[in-house]
Design a protein around this motif. Structure first.
Motif, mmCIF file in Angstrom:
data_model
loop_
_atom_site.group_PDB
_atom_site.id
_atom_site.type_symbol
_atom_site.label_atom_id
_atom_site.label_comp_id
_atom_site.label_asym_id
_atom_site.label_seq_id
_atom_site.Cartn_x
_atom_site.Cartn_y
_atom_site.Cartn_z
ATOM 1 N N ALA A 376 41.277 38.029 30.185
ATOM 2 C CA ALA A 376 40.804 38.945 29.860
ATOM 3 C C ALA A 376 39.855 39.638 31.121
ATOM 4 N N ILE A 377 39.935 39.520 32.067
ATOM 5 C CA ILE A 377 38.562 40.285 32.896
ATOM 6 C C ILE A 377 40.155 41.139 34.364
ATOM 7 N N GLY A 378 38.901 42.014 34.657
ATOM 8 C CA GLY A 378 39.903 43.172 34.650
ATOM 9 C C GLY A 378 38.628 44.101 35.863
ATOM 10 N N ILE A 379 38.697 44.336 37.125
ATOM 11 C CA ILE A 379 38.037 44.590 38.008
ATOM 12 C C ILE A 379 38.542 45.405 38.989
ATOM 13 N N ARG A 380 37.729 46.139 38.743
ATOM 14 C CA ARG A 380 38.957 47.423 40.016
ATOM 15 C C ARG A 380 37.299 48.022 40.634
ATOM 16 N N ILE A 381 36.702 48.447 41.837
ATOM 17 C CA ILE A 381 35.935 49.042 42.738
ATOM 18 C C ILE A 381 36.776 50.459 43.396
#
Length: 413
Positions: A376-381
């Motif tokens: 349950a991890i979503g990371i966008r930069i």
């Protein structure tokens, strides 16, 4: 801005062959339901050429030998209707904004177009025929072109999309000012989210806060529907429901932007809802940041646009193998499944060829992301990058993205 639009028409006309014309429509808001219509947004090519933001307008460029005539077609005043929907633009107002001195009413378009076709023996017609998919329904311009092809079978029809795409991909000074203005407004909204983010709040509350701040400070509106994706929602690229209650020890992925004077910002940030990254979140966040930093290094004049995503895949593959999240390179698409960037300007996903070298004046997003649904991890930069002769300039550099910056701000809420 009028000189900007005059210059754009001149540059487009220089790309048209002799004995041709180009017709561009402002568009019309589609009906939503009953007597309700969706909010109107002018066709971006029409705005680029005229600076006008009204429905049912047309701009016509006619090129005989080397001479170019410009004509504008606007809606005719209707006092009874204007009592309901607002005053229509006058001829003088349209001239003042666009710099086009010859203005007719739109009901005269077909008569005048027929006249110039025959008087000047025109051979080629240019319309904006862009379609995103084969299944996309016909719009106003497609219907007009179908009628035109039937009535003038001897006229060759060409797409105006490609010359306009090549013009718009490199931004001029005034355009960069507007994009910087959109970025500044976006930063205000994100700063306010950072100061108020905490467990127990709903995603839609962060969306509402962002919208209030940018509009209260002069934004025209949102560049696109704000994404506030917490916990498991973060792995959905275009999640827009924004209904979930945020919890401690989760991340929330924000993808948002303001629109200013027609131009857009597009920024993604990922924050810990409780104010502190867990060790696992920190590890994956630093991984995404590393991908972004390495791709940024090749965002220089001469690099092919397509090479940017190839570099992102290369670094993601290396780093995900090192973490043990994948066991073989072909598994990278399980955790990274979108392109690393797109052009930015009048459209959030602005037009521009994807097989050309980067050139000064291009503005491109840089947005690597990793999405681990089982955790349950979503990371966008995501940052907005201006290509210059000297190298890439990060227009969004003042929006916090380093872990120590984020945690410090949230600690002092």
């Amino acid at each position: 801005m009028r000189d900007f639009h005059i210059g754009n028409r001149s540059r487009l006309a220089s790309r048209l062959p002799r004995k041709s014309f180009a017709l561009v429509l402002s568009g019309k808001a589609p009906r939503a339901t009953a007597d309700e219509f969706y909010p109107f947004k002018p066709d971006r090519n029409f705005y680029y050429l005229t600076g006008l933001k009204r429905e049912n307008f047309f701009v016509l460029l006619v090129k005989d030998e080397s001479e170019v005539e410009e004509m504008l077609f606007i809606e005719e005043p209707q006092p009874d209707i204007e009592k309901w929907v607002g005053r229509r633009m006058t001829r003088d107002e349209a001239v003042a904004v666009s710099g086009i001195p010859v203005v007719f009413y739109e009901r005269e378009l077909k008569t005048i177009l027929n006249k110039v076709i025959h008087e000047k023996a025109l051979k080629t017609a240019f319309f904006d025929l862009e379609r995103l998919t084969f299944e996309e329904p016909q719009n106003q311009i497609h219907s007009l072109v179908s009628e035109f092809r039937e009535k003038y079978p001897h006229i060759q029809i060409e797409s105006l999309h490609y010359p306009l795409r090549d013009l718009r991909v490199k931004k001029q000074g005034i355009e960069l000012e507007q994009i910087r203005g959109a970025v500044a407004l976006t930063r205000l909204g994100i700063d306010e989210i950072l100061r108020n983010l905490r467990p127990g709040l709903y995603e839609y509350q962060m969306e509402a806060l962002f919208n209030y701040v940018i509009m209260n400070n002069g934004a025209e509106g949102n560049a696109f529907k704000t994404i506030v994706a917490s916990g498991p929602n973060g792995v959905i690229l275009h999640y827009v429901e924004n209904q979930r209650r945020m919890k401690k020890n989760e991340l929330v992925l924000l993808d948002l932007g303001a629109r200013f004077e027609g131009y857009n910002a597009d920024v993604s940030r990922t924050f810990p809802v409780g104010g502190t990254f867990t060790p696992r979140q920190r590890e994956l966040y630093e991984l995404v940041l590393k991908v972004q930093e390495e791709v940024l290094q090749i965002m220089k004049k001469g690099t092919l646009f397509s090479e940017l995503n190839l570099k992102a895949v290369e670094v993601f593959t290396r780093e995900l193998l090192a973490t043990g999240l994948i066991e073989k390179p072909e598994e990278v698409s399980k955790y990274y499944y979108h392109g690393v960037g797109h052009y930015l300007g009048l459209d959030t996903h602005d037009i521009g060829a994807r097989d050309i070298p980067l050139e000064p004046g291009m503005v491109i997003t840089l947005e690597p992301g990793v999405y681990v649904s089982e955790e349950a991890i979503g990371i966008r930069i995501e940052d907005d990058i201006l290509i210059t002769e000297e190298g890439p300039v990060v227009l969004t550099r003042d929006i916090p993205k380093e872990i120590h910056e984020i945690e410090a701000i949230m600690k002092n809420q």
